[in-house]
Design a protein around this motif. Structure first.
Motif, PDB file in Angstrom:
ATOM      1  N   SER A   1       0.755  -0.999  -0.121  1.00 50.07           N
ATOM      2  CA  SER A   1      -0.359   0.172  -0.088  1.00 50.07           C
ATOM      3  C   SER A   1       0.784   1.038  -0.145  1.00 50.07           C
ATOM      4  O   SER A   1       0.281   1.778  -0.464  1.00 50.07           O
ATOM      5  CB  SER A   1      -0.981   0.054   1.678  1.00 50.07           C
ATOM      6  OG  SER A   1      -1.425  -1.271   1.104  1.00 50.07           O
ATOM      7  N   ALA A   2       1.907   1.082   0.478  1.00 50.61           N
ATOM      8  CA  ALA A   2       2.449   2.479   0.388  1.00 50.61           C
ATOM      9  C   ALA A   2       3.096   3.020  -1.097  1.00 50.61           C
ATOM     10  O   ALA A   2       3.809   4.262  -0.937  1.00 50.61           O
ATOM     11  CB  ALA A   2       4.102   1.900   1.055  1.00 50.61           C
ATOM     12  N   LEU A   3       3.372   1.583  -1.927  1.00 54.39           N
ATOM     13  CA  LEU A   3       3.519   2.267  -3.119  1.00 54.39           C
ATOM     14  C   LEU A   3       2.395   2.432  -3.798  1.00 54.39           C
ATOM     15  O   LEU A   3       2.547   2.639  -5.324  1.00 54.39           O
ATOM     16  CB  LEU A   3       4.165   1.295  -3.907  1.00 54.39           C
ATOM     17  CG  LEU A   3       6.165   1.507  -3.108  1.00 54.39           C
ATOM     18  CD1 LEU A   3       6.545   0.483  -3.667  1.00 54.39           C
ATOM     19  CD2 LEU A   3       6.355   2.709  -3.738  1.00 54.39           C
ATOM     20  N   TYR A   4       1.283   2.457  -3.485  1.00 51.91           N
ATOM     21  CA  TYR A   4       0.058   3.094  -4.150  1.00 51.91           C
ATOM     22  C   TYR A   4      -0.541   4.015  -5.087  1.00 51.91           C
ATOM     23  O   TYR A   4      -0.590   3.299  -6.132  1.00 51.91           O
ATOM     24  CB  TYR A   4      -0.862   2.735  -3.224  1.00 51.91           C
ATOM     25  CG  TYR A   4      -2.413   2.680  -4.145  1.00 51.91           C
ATOM     26  CD1 TYR A   4      -3.328   1.366  -4.226  1.00 51.91           C
ATOM     27  CD2 TYR A   4      -3.204   3.953  -4.039  1.00 51.91           C
ATOM     28  CE1 TYR A   4      -4.588   1.048  -4.999  1.00 51.91           C
ATOM     29  CE2 TYR A   4      -4.570   3.558  -4.994  1.00 51.91           C
ATOM     30  CZ  TYR A   4      -4.678   2.882  -5.459  1.00 51.91           C
ATOM     31  OH  TYR A   4      -5.770   2.610  -5.728  1.00 51.91           O
ATOM     32  N   GLU A   5       0.340   5.223  -4.342  1.00 49.71           N
ATOM     33  CA  GLU A   5       0.255   5.913  -5.595  1.00 49.71           C
ATOM     34  C   GLU A   5       0.852   5.713  -6.879  1.00 49.71           C
ATOM     35  O   GLU A   5      -0.358   6.125  -7.671  1.00 49.71           O
ATOM     36  CB  GLU A   5       0.777   7.190  -4.941  1.00 49.71           C
ATOM     37  CG  GLU A   5      -0.603   7.497  -4.408  1.00 49.71           C
ATOM     38  CD  GLU A   5      -0.511   7.295  -2.374  1.00 49.71           C
ATOM     39  OE1 GLU A   5      -0.004   6.495  -2.828  1.00 49.71           O
ATOM     40  OE2 GLU A   5      -1.355   8.030  -2.435  1.00 49.71           O
ATOM     41  N   ILE A   6       2.008   5.434  -6.405  1.00 49.58           N
ATOM     42  CA  ILE A   6       3.324   5.089  -7.600  1.00 49.58           C
ATOM     43  C   ILE A   6       2.802   4.300  -8.795  1.00 49.58           C
ATOM     44  O   ILE A   6       2.413   4.169  -9.983  1.00 49.58           O
ATOM     45  CB  ILE A   6       4.091   4.826  -6.953  1.00 49.58           C
ATOM     46  CG1 ILE A   6       4.772   6.221  -6.080  1.00 49.58           C
ATOM     47  CG2 ILE A   6       5.130   4.699  -7.915  1.00 49.58           C
ATOM     48  CD1 ILE A   6       6.232   6.314  -5.504  1.00 49.58           C
ATOM     49  N   ALA A   7       2.144   2.835  -7.780  1.00 49.91           N
ATOM     50  CA  ALA A   7       1.223   2.152  -9.215  1.00 49.91           C
ATOM     51  C   ALA A   7       0.703   2.320  -9.045  1.00 49.91           C
ATOM     52  O   ALA A   7       0.447   1.901 -10.643  1.00 49.91           O
ATOM     53  CB  ALA A   7       1.195   0.884  -8.001  1.00 49.91           C
ATOM     54  N   SER A   8      -0.918   2.841  -8.921  1.00 51.10           N
ATOM     55  CA  SER A   8      -1.516   4.191  -9.803  1.00 51.10           C
ATOM     56  C   SER A   8      -1.328   4.206 -11.471  1.00 51.10           C
ATOM     57  O   SER A   8      -1.419   4.486 -12.067  1.00 51.10           O
ATOM     58  CB  SER A   8      -2.142   4.789  -9.043  1.00 51.10           C
ATOM     59  OG  SER A   8      -3.311   4.137  -7.882  1.00 51.10           O
TER      60      SER A   8
END
Lengths: 528, 318, 273
Positions: free
Chosen positions: B152-159
């Motif tokens: 989840s910590a990388l959710y924004e970047i994964a988006s």
């Protein structure tokens, strides 16, 4: 359900407020249409309701917004996501995922729904919008209408009771648009969802909505029924006719208008057939285009006279664009020839062609790349080796003076089109090809474009315009060619091609049933 | 016939774990046979399990690279040969040296020993095995699905990455459209026309990014719980500890005498990295519709990976 | 993201991670003689650790105030850059990915530059199938270029901005080439050839060997090609691209509109009606 109290909205750097002291209420299950001219605050009004204005648009907001009894003034869009769904003009540019199912659950994932609740809601909303069969499909496989259904479903998936839509039918053909509007009506009336819709193609929705909100250019907003349209000029011909003839109440459907028309004989004038030059400006012979062995255009032949406007009509995919590009010479041409005063454009270089003929593509903005209007105009002069600012003269004759520092992307669609026209005409081409020029234009912009084209015609230029916009073609064209699956199936005078008894009569033809009566301007105004 | 196992039967994470295990085995082994076996296994897995997808079409590319590395390693040994008197000569080439004007002259060719050749080939094979293992994972694991299983910590970047993957094909067609439209205006060709092509596409892209953002935000993107101050501090400190330990540990590993310290620091670094990612993930309130579920097939591959790993630690592959 | 700062810890982490990752590229210069047997292990270890380093920086960058507008803008710019990179691929030395990273990093700041650099290389590898042990290293190198671009001085006039970007582009392109050749060096040449690194020989001796490797493999020509295309693309598209991206920056809230005209423009998106 929604209450706006004393809401004013202004963008920084402009004196005129986009909205001023708006007081509005929307009931649960109300289906409401918001309209207004391009540049009026209608989209802003819609966006205020879920916080996109001012959080995404900039500007300053005053007044209060109450949703479902709770004051939510100043909330951000994601804070209102559970209450308000939002659907944009182009569904494909709002999709986040790759498959329909993922797109539908996206909002619920953001809101932290648990798995069971998600699959329940998913099932419900898919049934509501009738897209159960599409769930596992990639979004890119869907038709425009299906994409819009998915966009609506994903805006409602988390159980939102308010649905905002910004011109949801603008990218759809009339049948798909009618379907979507039907869906919206049933969402409002059968499922109690408050549906608020911004739409400039009023005729597509007017008969189904419960209320009409009009946003005027000075930011004043009024809400009511059809009588709203009395003093409103951005209307389809059917309403225009009704106000022109002072019918009371205003008629919004062709059938009602027909009954009114028949009640009293009205005065109207025949179109004067202006003298047509005998000079043939362009002769197209047996033009064919095929892509990968499939014929997109087969053996199309016609001629265009000097000072004549010819419309090329036909459904999407009937080969209109291919014909224009093949004539211009930049597109594919399998066989056939085009004769102009300077020879076949295909045999000329791109720069030489600009002296003979010019094409304005569907997306006119594709040709604009500089940072200000002034830069575009002067680059064009430099290219055409003009010392007097010739391009801006043409541009001003089309639209009037504009702030030269404005960024070309901030011009309205109509102004962008005029700019590209000016850039393309500066080398003096006598033949102008236009590909679907009315996309994204409202009624006022369409009328102004029609005026520009008639002015060019008067200068002796020949214009070939591909369009499926019946009302627009009726305003500009002398003659109509019709394409079907790449073949030319008819070549008629406009009065015949769009008159009563033809396959695409204009609204005025349908109402009046008079041969030769096509447009509102032919009808004599009745004084009150 | 039973349902056929294909790439998407297993989770993308499974494929990556399997690939990393194979790469580790290849990394620790000095045995050419083992390397060849791993290459073969990776290739075999791609050919059997791959599906019709854009990311599974690069088998030839990986094979080419693997072959290239083996050949390069051997060629370097032959061309830039270090002559070793203890080695049995395999090819006796005339040796000469080139002076580049700086440093010692570079010795070329000369008597190439058998050990040099086999050593070069074994080293090359080890890298080939690593390349093919990673190639296997990237051919079999759906990158979109993989993005969904990022922490989840990388959710924004994964988006952002998944938006980019979805948009790339559209971007290609709009570049082509603009290029065609540009010809209508005449003007320059080649690099000079880059601005006229890139700018309209970029402007469109910016506009569509705004409507995409509006659509994401309207559906709740951007909601996040807030971390308590101690947790924020904890997350930041564990990140700092992680990068510090990894950097110093790497250095310690290299300089000799301190290798044990190096390994310990790297281990601390890895642990605090995971701690940092864990804490940062806590601020997310969103859920996932299809969280990863382990299937029988995953279990099979993962147990195989575990066995390989144990064997590698016990030194069976040395 | 909240009032408690501690942001300096975050920045310190990024700095340390940057130094650590450069070490992971340049280890052949430092490796000591007695760990020669471990040299191959070192390479494998770094291949495994580099992705972790990347993730750590990404997490630090992402925990700042990063909203939907920035993410969406990042997504479309990554897609555009990955596609532009495909156009240039295949021709020796032509590298079309860096000009956008540098200009966007300059306009939107270091964090965005890092994300755009790493994202562009990741996505272009994902769509072409170029995922391999080198990828995390390419991502890191491109990300560092983006960080650097964000740290350049912000001048007022467009000419000065352009000059700064061009001056930066040359060493940045070479630095990327230098880092990637450094990675390729032990990977391709191993440790036992006359131009391989020599464990324990010290940085200077190894630098000489590295340059010899560069010359024999023609790496410098590629680096030159990369620098020339990047500079040319910045010079040609820069004046317009700066304008477009600054406009985007004010639309997406990276900068507060300072002048009224800017604010006026900022209202344009999707608000035609």
């Amino acid at each position: 359900m929604i209450a706006l109290r004393d809401v004013s909205f202004g963008y920084a750097g402009t004196e005129r407020p986009a909205l001023s002291r708006v007081n509005l209420d929307f009931l649960p299950g109300e289906f409401s249409l918001v309209c207004g001219a391009t540049g009026s605050g209608k989209s802003t009004l819609l966006r205020i309701l879920n916080g996109l204005a001012p959080h995404f648009t900039g500007g300053s907001l005053s007044g209060s917004l109450v949703i479902d009894g709770i004051d939510v003034t100043g909330s951000k869009p994601h804070e209102l996501a559970a209450q308000v769904g939002f659907v944009n003009q182009q569904p494909e540019s709002s999709f986040v995922s790759d498959t329909v199912k993922q797109e539908l659950v996206y909002g619920m994932e953001q809101l932290g729904f648990n798995r069971d609740k998600m699959s329940d809601s998913l099932k419900q909303v898919a049934e509501l919008l009738d897209i159960e069969e599409l769930l596992d499909r990639p979004l890119s496989w869907l038709s425009g209408g299906q994409q819009q259904r998915v966009a609506i479903a994903s805006a409602l998936a988390a159980g939102q009771k308010i649905l905002l839509l910004d011109e949801p039918t603008s990218a759809l053909d009339p049948e798909a648009a009618a379907e979507i509007v039907g869906v919206l009506k049933s969402l409002a009336h059968e499922h109690g969802i408050t549906v608020i819709l911004v739409e400039h193609r009023i005729e597509r929705v007017i008969e189904l909505v419960d209320s009409v909100v009009i946003v005027a250019n000075d930011g004043l907003v009024t809400k009511g029924g059809y009588e709203q349209f009395e003093n409103y000029h951005l209307v389809p011909p059917v309403i225009g006719l009704s106000t022109e003839l002072s019918w009371n109440p205003v008629t919004v459907s062709v059938s009602a208008a027909k009954a009114n028309w028949e009640r009293g004989p009205q005065q109207w004038k025949q179109l004067v057939n202006e003298n047509l030059s005998k000079t043939v400006a362009m002769e197209v012979n047996d033009l064919s285009v095929s892509y990968d062995g499939l014929d997109a255009v087969s053996k199309v032949s016609f001629e265009v006279h000097a000072g004549e406007v010819v419309a090329l009509m036909g459904k999407n995919g009937s080969g209109k664009s291919s014909v224009l590009w093949a004539i211009q010479g930049g597109g594919k041409r399998s066989s056939g020839s085009v004769k102009t005063q300077f020879g076949d454009p295909k045999s000329l270089s791109a720069d030489e062609r600009l002296c003979v003929l010019t094409l304005v593509p569907q997306k006119a903005a594709d040709l604009l790349f500089l940072n200000s209007l002034a830069d575009e105009l002067s680059e064009s002069d430099k290219f055409a080796q003009l010392t007097d600012s010739g391009t801006s003269k043409i541009f001003e004759s089309l639209t009037g003076r504009l702030d030269p520092k404005i960024h070309p992307r901030d011009l309205s669609a109509g102004q962008q089109l005029a700019l590209v026209l000016a850039l393309q005409l500066v080398k003096g081409a006598g033949i102008l090809l236009l590909d679907e020029p009315t996309r994204g234009l409202d009624y006022a912009a369409k009328r102004s474009l029609a005026k520009q084209i008639r002015a060019l015609r008067k200068e002796g230029k020949s214009v070939l315009v591909a369009s499926h916009d019946v009302e627009f073609v009726a305003l500009v064209a002398d003659r109509v060619l019709e394409l079907e699956s790449g073949k030319m199936i008819s070549d008629k005078l406009t009065t015949v091609a769009l008159g009563i008894g033809s396959s695409h009569p204009t609204q005025i033809s349908q109402i009046t049933g008079q041969p030769g009566l096509l447009t509102l301007s032919q009808v004599e105004k009745v004084q009150k | 016939m039973a349902k056929r196992f294909t790439a998407s039967t297993a989770s993308p994470l499974t494929w990556w774990l399997f690939a990393v295990t194979m790469a580790i085995v290849a990394g620790v082994s000095q045995n050419a046979m083992i390397q060849i076996l791993i290459c073969a296994a990776a290739l075999f897995a791609i050919l059997i399990f791959r599906e019709e997808a854009p990311w599974s079409r690069s088998v030839k590319f990986y094979l080419f690279l693997a072959g290239f590395v083996v050949i390069a390693r051997v060629l370097f040994r032959i061309v830039f040969n270090i002559q070793n008197p203890e080695d049995t000569t395999a090819i006796d080439l005339p040796g000469f040296s080139i002076n580049l004007g700086f440093g010692p002259p570079v010795e070329l060719f000369g008597a190439v020993g058998i050990q040099a050749l086999t050593g070069g080939a074994t080293d090359g094979l080890r890298l080939a095995a690593i390349i093919l293992s990673i190639g296997m994972a990237s051919s079999l694991a759906n990158p979109r699905a993989l993005l969904k299983s990022t922490p989840s910590a990388l959710y924004e970047i994964a988006s952002a990455i998944s938006v980019a993957i979805n948009l790339a094909p559209q971007m290609i067609s709009s570049l082509q459209r603009v290029q065609k439209a540009r010809s209508l205006r005449g003007r320059s060709k080649g690099l000079g026309s880059m601005a006229g092509t890139v700018i309209p596409v970029l402007e469109d892209a910016i506009d569509s990014s705004l409507s995409l953002a509006a659509s994401m935000d309207s559906r709740g993107f951007g909601r996040r719980g807030s971390l308590s101050k101690p947790l924020v501090l904890g997350a930041r400190l564990s990140s700092l500890m992680a990068v510090g330990a990894l950097s110093v540990g790497s250095f310690a590993l290299l300089v000799g005498q301190t290798q044990t310290l190096g390994w310990v620091l790297i281990a601390i670094g890895i642990v605090s990295s995971f701690a940092s990612i864990r804490i940062n993930s806590k601020s997310q309130i969103r859920t996932r519709f299809e969280p990863m579920k382990l299937q029988f097939f995953d279990a099979l591959i993962l147990s195989l990976s575990a066995l390989l790993l144990i064997a590698a630690i016990l030194g069976w592959f040395a | 993201m909240n009032t408690f700062s501690g942001k300096w810890i975050s920045n310190l982490s990024i700095l340390l991670a940057g130094i650590g990752s450069v070490l992971m590229f340049s280890w052949p210069f430092f490796i000591s003689g007695d760990s020669a047997a471990e040299a191959d292990v070192a390479q494998v270890v770094f291949i495994a650790l580099m992705p972790l380093m990347l993730v750590l920086i990404l997490v630090e960058v992402a925990t700042g105030e990063i909203g939907s507008k920035q993410i969406a803008l990042l997504g479309v710019l990554i897609a555009l850059n990955a596609v532009i990179r495909l156009l240039g691929a295949g021709t020796a030395g032509i590298e079309t990915a860096f000009f956008l990273i540098i200009i966007a990093g300059y306009v939107f700041g270091s964090g965005f530059g890092f994300l755009l650099g790493t994202g562009s290389l990741l996505v272009s590898a994902l769509i072409t199938g170029g995922v391999g042990p080198w990828l995390p290293f390419q991502m890191m190198a491109a990300g560092l270029i983006g960080i650097g671009a964000g740290l350049l001085p912000k001048f007022g006039s467009r000419g000065a901005k352009l000059a700064v970007l061009i001056v930066y582009a040359i060493p940045a392109s070479f630095a990327y080439g230098f880092l990637m050749t450094l990675w390729n060096w032990p990977f391709l040449a191993g440790s036992e050839s006359s131009i391989s690194y020599l464990a324990g020989a010290g940085a200077i001796e190894n630098l000489i060997r590295f340059l010899q490797f560069q010359i024999f493999t023609g790496g410098l020509i590629w680096d030159l090609g990369r620098a020339v295309t990047t500079v040319a693309l910045i010079a040609i598209t820069g004046p317009l691209l700066l304008g477009s991206l600054q406009r985007a920056a004010s639309k997406t809230g990276f900068v507060k509109p300072s002048k009224p005209e800017d604010a006026n423009r900022a209202k344009a998106p999707g608000l035609s009606g």
